[in-house]
Motif scaffolding. Structure first.
Motif, PDB file in Angstrom:
ATOM      1  N   GLU A 182       4.940   8.392   4.212  1.00 22.89           N
ATOM      2  CA  GLU A 182       6.055   7.543   3.799  1.00 22.89           C
ATOM      3  C   GLU A 182       6.490   7.994   2.409  1.00 22.89           C
ATOM      4  O   GLU A 182       5.655   8.109   1.507  1.00 22.89           O
ATOM      5  CB  GLU A 182       5.631   6.081   3.735  1.00 22.89           C
ATOM      6  CG  GLU A 182       5.232   5.483   5.067  1.00 22.89           C
ATOM      7  CD  GLU A 182       4.786   4.040   4.892  1.00 22.89           C
ATOM      8  OE1 GLU A 182       5.500   3.139   5.378  1.00 22.89           O
ATOM      9  OE2 GLU A 182       3.738   3.819   4.255  1.00 22.89           O
ATOM     10  N   ASP A 220      -0.773  -3.377  -9.984  1.00 21.95           N
ATOM     11  CA  ASP A 220      -0.349  -2.874  -8.671  1.00 21.95           C
ATOM     12  C   ASP A 220       1.009  -2.181  -8.742  1.00 21.95           C
ATOM     13  O   ASP A 220       1.856  -2.344  -7.857  1.00 21.95           O
ATOM     14  CB  ASP A 220      -0.347  -3.985  -7.624  1.00 21.95           C
ATOM     15  CG  ASP A 220      -1.733  -4.276  -7.085  1.00 21.95           C
ATOM     16  OD1 ASP A 220      -2.621  -3.424  -7.266  1.00 21.95           O
ATOM     17  OD2 ASP A 220      -1.938  -5.346  -6.485  1.00 21.95           O
ATOM     18  N   PRO A 271       6.449  -0.970  -6.840  1.00 22.53           N
ATOM     19  CA  PRO A 271       5.398  -1.883  -6.372  1.00 22.53           C
ATOM     20  C   PRO A 271       4.541  -1.179  -5.332  1.00 22.53           C
ATOM     21  O   PRO A 271       5.050  -0.396  -4.511  1.00 22.53           O
ATOM     22  CB  PRO A 271       6.187  -3.046  -5.757  1.00 22.53           C
ATOM     23  CG  PRO A 271       7.554  -2.948  -6.331  1.00 22.53           C
ATOM     24  CD  PRO A 271       7.801  -1.490  -6.575  1.00 22.53           C
ATOM     25  N   VAL A 272       3.229  -1.436  -5.348  1.00 27.17           N
ATOM     26  CA  VAL A 272       2.333  -0.720  -4.447  1.00 27.17           C
ATOM     27  C   VAL A 272       2.649  -1.016  -2.983  1.00 27.17           C
ATOM     28  O   VAL A 272       2.354  -0.198  -2.102  1.00 27.17           O
ATOM     29  CB  VAL A 272       0.859  -1.057  -4.787  1.00 27.17           C
ATOM     30  CG1 VAL A 272       0.495  -2.462  -4.322  1.00 27.17           C
ATOM     31  CG2 VAL A 272      -0.090  -0.027  -4.199  1.00 27.17           C
ATOM     32  N   ASP A 273       3.245  -2.183  -2.704  1.00 26.81           N
ATOM     33  CA  ASP A 273       3.574  -2.532  -1.330  1.00 26.81           C
ATOM     34  C   ASP A 273       5.040  -2.285  -0.987  1.00 26.81           C
ATOM     35  O   ASP A 273       5.550  -2.791   0.012  1.00 26.81           O
ATOM     36  CB  ASP A 273       3.225  -4.002  -1.057  1.00 26.81           C
ATOM     37  CG  ASP A 273       3.933  -4.964  -2.012  1.00 26.81           C
ATOM     38  OD1 ASP A 273       4.626  -4.495  -2.940  1.00 26.81           O
ATOM     39  OD2 ASP A 273       3.781  -6.192  -1.830  1.00 26.81           O
ATOM     40  N   PRO A 277       8.329  -0.794   0.526  1.00 28.08           N
ATOM     41  CA  PRO A 277       8.564  -0.041   1.757  1.00 28.08           C
ATOM     42  C   PRO A 277       9.086   1.357   1.459  1.00 28.08           C
ATOM     43  O   PRO A 277       9.619   1.630   0.368  1.00 28.08           O
ATOM     44  CB  PRO A 277       9.618  -0.878   2.488  1.00 28.08           C
ATOM     45  CG  PRO A 277      10.280  -1.678   1.431  1.00 28.08           C
ATOM     46  CD  PRO A 277       9.249  -1.931   0.377  1.00 28.08           C
ATOM     47  N   THR A 303      12.114   2.948  -1.074  1.00 27.47           N
ATOM     48  CA  THR A 303      12.359   2.147  -2.271  1.00 27.47           C
ATOM     49  C   THR A 303      12.511   3.042  -3.493  1.00 27.47           C
ATOM     50  O   THR A 303      11.698   3.928  -3.734  1.00 27.47           O
ATOM     51  CB  THR A 303      11.206   1.159  -2.505  1.00 27.47           C
ATOM     52  OG1 THR A 303      11.094   0.288  -1.381  1.00 27.47           O
ATOM     53  CG2 THR A 303      11.445   0.331  -3.765  1.00 27.47           C
ATOM     54  N   HIS A 360      -6.101   4.288  -3.161  1.00 27.56           N
ATOM     55  CA  HIS A 360      -5.969   2.883  -3.539  1.00 27.56           C
ATOM     56  C   HIS A 360      -6.128   2.064  -2.264  1.00 27.56           C
ATOM     57  O   HIS A 360      -5.261   2.083  -1.395  1.00 27.56           O
ATOM     58  CB  HIS A 360      -4.613   2.618  -4.187  1.00 27.56           C
ATOM     59  CG  HIS A 360      -4.435   1.186  -4.626  1.00 27.56           C
ATOM     60  ND1 HIS A 360      -5.074   0.662  -5.719  1.00 27.56           N
ATOM     61  CD2 HIS A 360      -3.708   0.173  -4.080  1.00 27.56           C
ATOM     62  CE1 HIS A 360      -4.740  -0.611  -5.852  1.00 27.56           C
ATOM     63  NE2 HIS A 360      -3.911  -0.932  -4.882  1.00 27.56           N
ATOM     64  N   HIS A 408      -5.224   3.466   1.467  1.00 27.31           N
ATOM     65  CA  HIS A 408      -4.112   4.415   1.446  1.00 27.31           C
ATOM     66  C   HIS A 408      -4.368   5.500   0.408  1.00 27.31           C
ATOM     67  O   HIS A 408      -5.074   5.294  -0.580  1.00 27.31           O
ATOM     68  CB  HIS A 408      -2.784   3.721   1.112  1.00 27.31           C
ATOM     69  CG  HIS A 408      -2.195   2.957   2.260  1.00 27.31           C
ATOM     70  ND1 HIS A 408      -2.619   1.688   2.599  1.00 27.31           N
ATOM     71  CD2 HIS A 408      -1.214   3.286   3.148  1.00 27.31           C
ATOM     72  CE1 HIS A 408      -1.931   1.259   3.645  1.00 27.31           C
ATOM     73  NE2 HIS A 408      -1.069   2.213   3.994  1.00 27.31           N
ATOM     74  N   TRP A 462      -2.152   7.925  -2.197  1.00 26.48           N
ATOM     75  CA  TRP A 462      -0.865   8.190  -2.826  1.00 26.48           C
ATOM     76  C   TRP A 462      -0.855   9.639  -3.281  1.00 26.48           C
ATOM     77  O   TRP A 462      -1.848  10.149  -3.801  1.00 26.48           O
ATOM     78  CB  TRP A 462      -0.653   7.259  -4.014  1.00 26.48           C
ATOM     79  CG  TRP A 462      -0.372   5.851  -3.589  1.00 26.48           C
ATOM     80  CD1 TRP A 462      -1.271   4.838  -3.390  1.00 26.48           C
ATOM     81  CD2 TRP A 462       0.915   5.308  -3.297  1.00 26.48           C
ATOM     82  NE1 TRP A 462      -0.625   3.694  -2.993  1.00 26.48           N
ATOM     83  CE2 TRP A 462       0.715   3.944  -2.932  1.00 26.48           C
ATOM     84  CE3 TRP A 462       2.212   5.817  -3.324  1.00 26.48           C
ATOM     85  CZ2 TRP A 462       1.769   3.109  -2.591  1.00 26.48           C
ATOM     86  CZ3 TRP A 462       3.262   4.988  -2.980  1.00 26.48           C
ATOM     87  CH2 TRP A 462       3.045   3.652  -2.620  1.00 26.48           C
ATOM     88  N   ARG A 486       3.026   8.134   0.447  1.00 22.46           N
ATOM     89  CA  ARG A 486       1.915   7.244   0.805  1.00 22.46           C
ATOM     90  C   ARG A 486       1.504   7.536   2.241  1.00 22.46           C
ATOM     91  O   ARG A 486       2.336   7.745   3.107  1.00 22.46           O
ATOM     92  CB  ARG A 486       2.365   5.785   0.669  1.00 22.46           C
ATOM     93  CG  ARG A 486       1.320   4.749   1.056  1.00 22.46           C
ATOM     94  CD  ARG A 486       1.872   3.342   0.777  1.00 22.46           C
ATOM     95  NE  ARG A 486       3.104   3.085   1.500  1.00 22.46           N
ATOM     96  CZ  ARG A 486       4.039   2.198   1.122  1.00 22.46           C
ATOM     97  NH1 ARG A 486       3.871   1.492   0.018  1.00 22.46           N
ATOM     98  NH2 ARG A 486       5.141   2.045   1.837  1.00 22.46           N
TER      99      ARG A 486
END
Length: 338
Positions: free
Chosen positions: A40, A60, A75-77, A79, A82, A318, A321, A323, A334
């Motif tokens: 991703e 994060d 942000p770590v989450d 999508p 982004t 992390h 996952h 990175w 990711r």
């Protein structure tokens, strides 16, 4: 504002070395897991490239840099797709990025400014400056007491001409230790061949280190002894500790046969260094990272044979996952580990 870029020496000073034969990617290195072709992507802003390293901080935030001296975060989450927010501008070229043990700042290896401390408000503070001279700060590891161990990859060539250092194939690099309390910086080990990724062992008695030009994984005792742990089938870059005695290595390219065959021919290497970049030996378009233990034994490898995310120079675990950063890519990537 970008600081002036140093001009490299026009001529390299190569020495004769034995030729090597790059080993095949077999056994533990076999490309049985190709998930690096299915990452991703979280892109940098339009036109920005080169998120060489990547780190996740205590808030994060996924943080990386670019060729224009900027630091960005996601942000770590977030999508895929982004875009990031601007964190700071160094004016140099951010490479390795680490979180300070306090969790309140970043330690940044800037290829043109040396070792930096970046606070949450985006303020940039020079730690090493130019005394003693730091030529190419590349990757760092921060001890629990705040001591920063980092690689100074070449005292001859700036990061913009890293290929010349590899073609020269001389021990132009070293490992330094910076003590923030006293402001003192000292040499831990020198005579190294483009030392790059570095990570502390769990007991902090040694650092794990990779040399890019000799494709070696080393263990450097903080008392001074250096031990070769492995000869790698690819050129290594940044190194990141998982925390359990294992380490991820980013490997931007499998070894290039023509570059290895040129080692016994200093004159040909000197001529090659004068050619336009596109005519010099090129990294392969291949994604590769490896997990190794403290003895250098390979535990796992992830591949991208099609090079969809290539020139992987940064890797960080992390949670479940990974990175990834890239010296030339358009963003960070990711990928799930499970």
């Amino acid at each position: 504002m970008l600081i002036p870029r140093p001009r490299p020496p026009r001529l390299i000073r190569p020495v004769r070395e034995p030729a090597t034969v790059p080993p095949a990617l077999t056994g533990a290195w076999a490309p049985t897991d190709d998930r690096l072709d299915h990452v991703e992507l979280l892109p940098l802003p339009e036109g920005a490239v080169g998120p060489e390293d990547v780190v996740v901080d205590d808030a994060d935030r996924v943080i990386s840099g670019d060729e224009e001296g900027r630091l960005w975060w996601w942000p770590v989450d977030a999508p895929a797709g982004t875009r990031p927010r601007l964190l700071a501008e160094t004016g140099g070229r951010p490479l390795g990025i680490e979180v300070d043990p306090s969790g309140e700042a970043l330690v940044v290896c800037d290829a043109y400014r040396g070792l930096l401390r970046v606070t949450p408000d985006g303020a940039v503070h020079e730690l090493t400056g130019t005394a003693p001279p730091v030529h190419l700060a590349n990757n760092a590891a921060v001890a629990r007491d705040g001591t920063i161990y980092f690689t100074d990859s070449s005292d001859r060539f700036p990061v913009s001409h890293w290929k010349r250092d590899l073609l020269e194939h001389r021990p132009n690099g070293r490992v330094l230790a910076h003590h923030p309390t006293s402001g003192r910086t000292e040499v831990v080990a020198d005579g190294l061949y483009f030392p790059n990724g570095i990570a502390l062992t769990p007991d902090e008695s040694a650092v794990m280190l990779v040399e890019t030009s000799t494709h070696r994984l080393l263990r450097v005792e903080l008392g001074g002894d250096v031990r070769i742990l492995a000869d790698l089938p690819a050129y290594p870059d940044n190194l990141a500790a998982v925390g359990d005695g294992t380490y991820w290595i980013a490997l931007p390219s499998p070894r290039v046969p023509i570059a290895e065959r040129l080692l016994p021919h200093p004159r040909l290497r000197q001529l090659a260094a004068l050619l336009p970049d596109a005519m010099q030996p090129q990294p392969r378009r291949y994604g590769l990272v490896a997990l190794v233990d403290g003895d250098g034994t390979v535990r796992r490898t992830l591949h991208g044979p099609n090079g969809h995310y290539r020139m992987i120079t940064g890797v960080r675990q992390h949670g479940d996952h990974l990175w990834l950063g890239s010296l030339t890519g358009p963003g960070v990537a990711r990928v799930p580990l499970r």
